[in-house]
Design a protein around this motif. Structure first.
Motif, PDB file in Angstrom:
ATOM      1  N   TYR A 126       0.856  -1.185   0.000  1.00  0.00           N
ATOM      2  CA  TYR A 126       0.000   0.000   0.000  1.00  0.00           C
ATOM      3  C   TYR A 126       0.887   1.229   0.000  1.00  0.00           C
ATOM      4  N   LYS A 127       0.277   2.395  -0.127  1.00  0.00           N
ATOM      5  CA  LYS A 127       1.093   3.571  -0.397  1.00  0.00           C
ATOM      6  C   LYS A 127       1.093   4.632   0.690  1.00  0.00           C
ATOM      7  N   THR A 128       0.087   4.633   1.542  1.00  0.00           N
ATOM      8  CA  THR A 128      -0.001   5.740   2.496  1.00  0.00           C
ATOM      9  C   THR A 128      -0.040   5.237   3.930  1.00  0.00           C
TER      10      THR A 128
ATOM     11  N   ILE B 229      -9.233 -11.035   9.180  1.00  0.00           N
ATOM     12  CA  ILE B 229      -8.326 -10.612  10.241  1.00  0.00           C
ATOM     13  C   ILE B 229      -7.973  -9.141  10.063  1.00  0.00           C
ATOM     14  N   LEU B 230      -7.769  -8.454  11.158  1.00  0.00           N
ATOM     15  CA  LEU B 230      -7.368  -7.051  11.151  1.00  0.00           C
ATOM     16  C   LEU B 230      -6.077  -6.931  11.933  1.00  0.00           C
ATOM     17  N   ILE B 231      -5.136  -6.198  11.389  1.00  0.00           N
ATOM     18  CA  ILE B 231      -3.871  -5.953  12.095  1.00  0.00           C
ATOM     19  C   ILE B 231      -3.673  -4.441  12.173  1.00  0.00           C
ATOM     20  N   ARG B 232      -3.328  -3.972  13.336  1.00  0.00           N
ATOM     21  CA  ARG B 232      -3.167  -2.534  13.546  1.00  0.00           C
ATOM     22  C   ARG B 232      -1.738  -2.109  13.220  1.00  0.00           C
ATOM     23  N   SER B 233      -1.577  -0.835  13.010  1.00  0.00           N
ATOM     24  CA  SER B 233      -0.281  -0.333  12.547  1.00  0.00           C
ATOM     25  C   SER B 233       0.827  -0.533  13.571  1.00  0.00           C
ATOM     26  N   ASN B 234       0.449  -0.720  14.843  1.00  0.00           N
ATOM     27  CA  ASN B 234       1.480  -0.940  15.865  1.00  0.00           C
ATOM     28  C   ASN B 234       1.718  -2.433  16.140  1.00  0.00           C
ATOM     29  N   GLU B 235       1.103  -3.271  15.328  1.00  0.00           N
ATOM     30  CA  GLU B 235       1.313  -4.706  15.461  1.00  0.00           C
ATOM     31  C   GLU B 235       2.167  -5.198  14.307  1.00  0.00           C
ATOM     32  N   ARG B 236       2.906  -6.245  14.536  1.00  0.00           N
ATOM     33  CA  ARG B 236       3.782  -6.779  13.488  1.00  0.00           C
ATOM     34  C   ARG B 236       3.293  -8.117  12.969  1.00  0.00           C
ATOM     35  N   GLU B 237       2.607  -8.840  13.837  1.00  0.00           N
ATOM     36  CA  GLU B 237       2.159 -10.169  13.447  1.00  0.00           C
ATOM     37  C   GLU B 237       0.901 -10.510  14.226  1.00  0.00           C
ATOM     38  N   LYS B 238       0.030 -11.270  13.565  1.00  0.00           N
ATOM     39  CA  LYS B 238      -1.193 -11.672  14.226  1.00  0.00           C
ATOM     40  C   LYS B 238      -1.600 -13.041  13.691  1.00  0.00           C
ATOM     41  N   HIS B 239      -2.175 -13.848  14.559  1.00  0.00           N
ATOM     42  CA  HIS B 239      -2.575 -15.197  14.181  1.00  0.00           C
ATOM     43  C   HIS B 239      -4.063 -15.365  14.435  1.00  0.00           C
ATOM     44  N   SER B 240      -4.695 -16.167  13.564  1.00  0.00           N
ATOM     45  CA  SER B 240      -6.071 -16.560  13.806  1.00  0.00           C
ATOM     46  C   SER B 240      -6.256 -17.918  13.155  1.00  0.00           C
ATOM     47  N   GLY B 241      -6.284 -18.954  13.962  1.00  0.00           N
ATOM     48  CA  GLY B 241      -6.410 -20.298  13.422  1.00  0.00           C
ATOM     49  C   GLY B 241      -5.256 -20.618  12.477  1.00  0.00           C
ATOM     50  N   ARG B 242      -5.588 -20.948  11.233  1.00  0.00           N
ATOM     51  CA  ARG B 242      -4.548 -21.274  10.243  1.00  0.00           C
ATOM     52  C   ARG B 242      -4.026 -20.037   9.517  1.00  0.00           C
ATOM     53  N   LEU B 243      -4.481 -18.873   9.921  1.00  0.00           N
ATOM     54  CA  LEU B 243      -4.059 -17.634   9.278  1.00  0.00           C
ATOM     55  C   LEU B 243      -2.970 -16.950  10.093  1.00  0.00           C
ATOM     56  N   ARG B 244      -1.993 -16.443   9.368  1.00  0.00           N
ATOM     57  CA  ARG B 244      -0.964 -15.619   9.994  1.00  0.00           C
ATOM     58  C   ARG B 244      -0.771 -14.384   9.120  1.00  0.00           C
ATOM     59  N   VAL B 245      -0.896 -13.228   9.741  1.00  0.00           N
ATOM     60  CA  VAL B 245      -0.740 -11.973   9.017  1.00  0.00           C
ATOM     61  C   VAL B 245       0.460 -11.228   9.587  1.00  0.00           C
TER      62      VAL B 245
ATOM     63  N   LEU C 231       2.715  -7.463   9.206  1.00  0.00           N
ATOM     64  CA  LEU C 231       2.628  -6.080   8.731  1.00  0.00           C
ATOM     65  C   LEU C 231       3.976  -5.417   8.929  1.00  0.00           C
ATOM     66  N   ASP C 232       4.479  -4.823   7.868  1.00  0.00           N
ATOM     67  CA  ASP C 232       5.726  -4.061   7.928  1.00  0.00           C
ATOM     68  C   ASP C 232       5.405  -2.653   7.456  1.00  0.00           C
ATOM     69  N   THR C 233       5.216  -1.756   8.411  1.00  0.00           N
ATOM     70  CA  THR C 233       4.814  -0.400   8.044  1.00  0.00           C
ATOM     71  C   THR C 233       5.946   0.375   7.392  1.00  0.00           C
ATOM     72  N   SER C 234       7.189  -0.027   7.658  1.00  0.00           N
ATOM     73  CA  SER C 234       8.305   0.672   7.007  1.00  0.00           C
ATOM     74  C   SER C 234       8.339   0.365   5.523  1.00  0.00           C
ATOM     75  N   LYS C 235       7.921  -0.836   5.162  1.00  0.00           N
ATOM     76  CA  LYS C 235       7.874  -1.225   3.748  1.00  0.00           C
ATOM     77  C   LYS C 235       6.477  -1.077   3.171  1.00  0.00           C
ATOM     78  N   LYS C 236       5.546  -0.696   4.018  1.00  0.00           N
ATOM     79  CA  LYS C 236       4.137  -0.577   3.597  1.00  0.00           C
ATOM     80  C   LYS C 236       3.684  -1.871   2.913  1.00  0.00           C
ATOM     81  N   SER C 237       3.854  -2.948   3.629  1.00  0.00           N
ATOM     82  CA  SER C 237       3.465  -4.231   3.067  1.00  0.00           C
ATOM     83  C   SER C 237       2.936  -5.157   4.150  1.00  0.00           C
ATOM     84  N   SER C 238       2.131  -6.103   3.713  1.00  0.00           N
ATOM     85  CA  SER C 238       1.553  -7.100   4.598  1.00  0.00           C
ATOM     86  C   SER C 238       1.546  -8.429   3.865  1.00  0.00           C
ATOM     87  N   SER C 239       1.543  -9.510   4.631  1.00  0.00           N
ATOM     88  CA  SER C 239       1.396 -10.817   4.017  1.00  0.00           C
ATOM     89  C   SER C 239       0.364 -11.618   4.790  1.00  0.00           C
ATOM     90  N   LEU C 240      -0.328 -12.451   4.052  1.00  0.00           N
ATOM     91  CA  LEU C 240      -1.302 -13.377   4.626  1.00  0.00           C
ATOM     92  C   LEU C 240      -0.825 -14.778   4.311  1.00  0.00           C
TER      93      LEU C 240
END
Lengths: 115, 114
Positions: A25-27, A47-63, A65-74
């Protein structure tokens, strides 16, 4: 444009394998969400991940977030045929002063899991 | 689990006709939205609605569009004079402040303008 952009556009794997989808993302954001859409159906929040979180799990999902790179992975572990769907990331519009619930979606990743 | 319901699931109309898409949000939700998804494209925000008024609208939501909450349960999107480019899947969504900004979407209305 603020919208998230997912990659890959399409992903095809066998049951039991892990599936990783990325979003950029860009902003600035308050949070980033992932949604799933089965063909012809509505979007379902995963799943929702906040900007102050780096990783979050929910069942078989892992998200992540790298705000410095403006990227996330699922990551979906041990995928099943029933996981076949489109997956979208969505960001909020914090730096535009957008109201609650205005989300900016990417084009999505079409995941196909073969039995 | 409570659901957002939308009717009809499919709507076919002639260009220039008015259409009303209907939604019943989750009963204790206070924030309501319409999004649309043109085939093969991104899901796009149209409008948000809170406290009986529009909170925000996108550039797509021009004078041809209007929303209404005529009673305590329904939330409608009206397109006054449809154009070919209005053909899309229209999604209604709702949320409450307590759901941490998670949106609950309906299954959508597929609008086809001929």
């Amino acid at each position: 444009s603020q919208q998230g952009e997912e990659d890959p556009q399409a992903l095809s794997i066998q049951e039991g394998e892990n599936a990783t989808m990325n979003c950029s993302y860009k902003t600035s954001i308050n949070n980033l969400q992932w949604y799933r859409q089965n063909s012809g159906r509505g979007l379902v929040h995963l799943i929702l991940i906040r900007s102050n979180e780096r990783e979050k799990h929910s069942g078989r999902l892992r998200v992540t977030l790298d705000t410095s790179k403006k990227s996330s992975s699922l990551l979906i572990t041990a995928s099943r045929a029933a996981d076949t769907a489109s997956y979208f990331c969505a960001t909020d519009g914090t730096d535009r002063g957008s109201t609650l619930g205005r989300l900016y979606f990417g084009r999505g990743t079409q995941l196909t899991v073969w039995p | 689990e409570p659901e957002v319901t939308q009717t009809p699931s499919h709507q076919v109309t002639q260009m220039g006709q008015e259409v009303i898409l209907r939604c019943v949000p989750i009963s204790n939700h206070l924030y309501f939205y319409w999004y649309r998804q043109i085939l093969g494209q991104k899901v796009e925000f149209l409008v948000s609605f809170y406290n009986n008024e529009i909170s925000e609208k996108s550039e797509i939501f021009d004078d041809q569009f209007s929303v209404e909450r005529p009673d305590g349960s329904n939330f409608t999107l009206k397109i006054r004079s449809t154009k070919l480019e209005d053909s899309a899947m229209y999604f209604c969504a709702s949320t409450s402040a307590s759901t941490n900004e998670k949106l609950f979407f309906g299954s959508g209305t597929q609008l086809s303008v001929l």
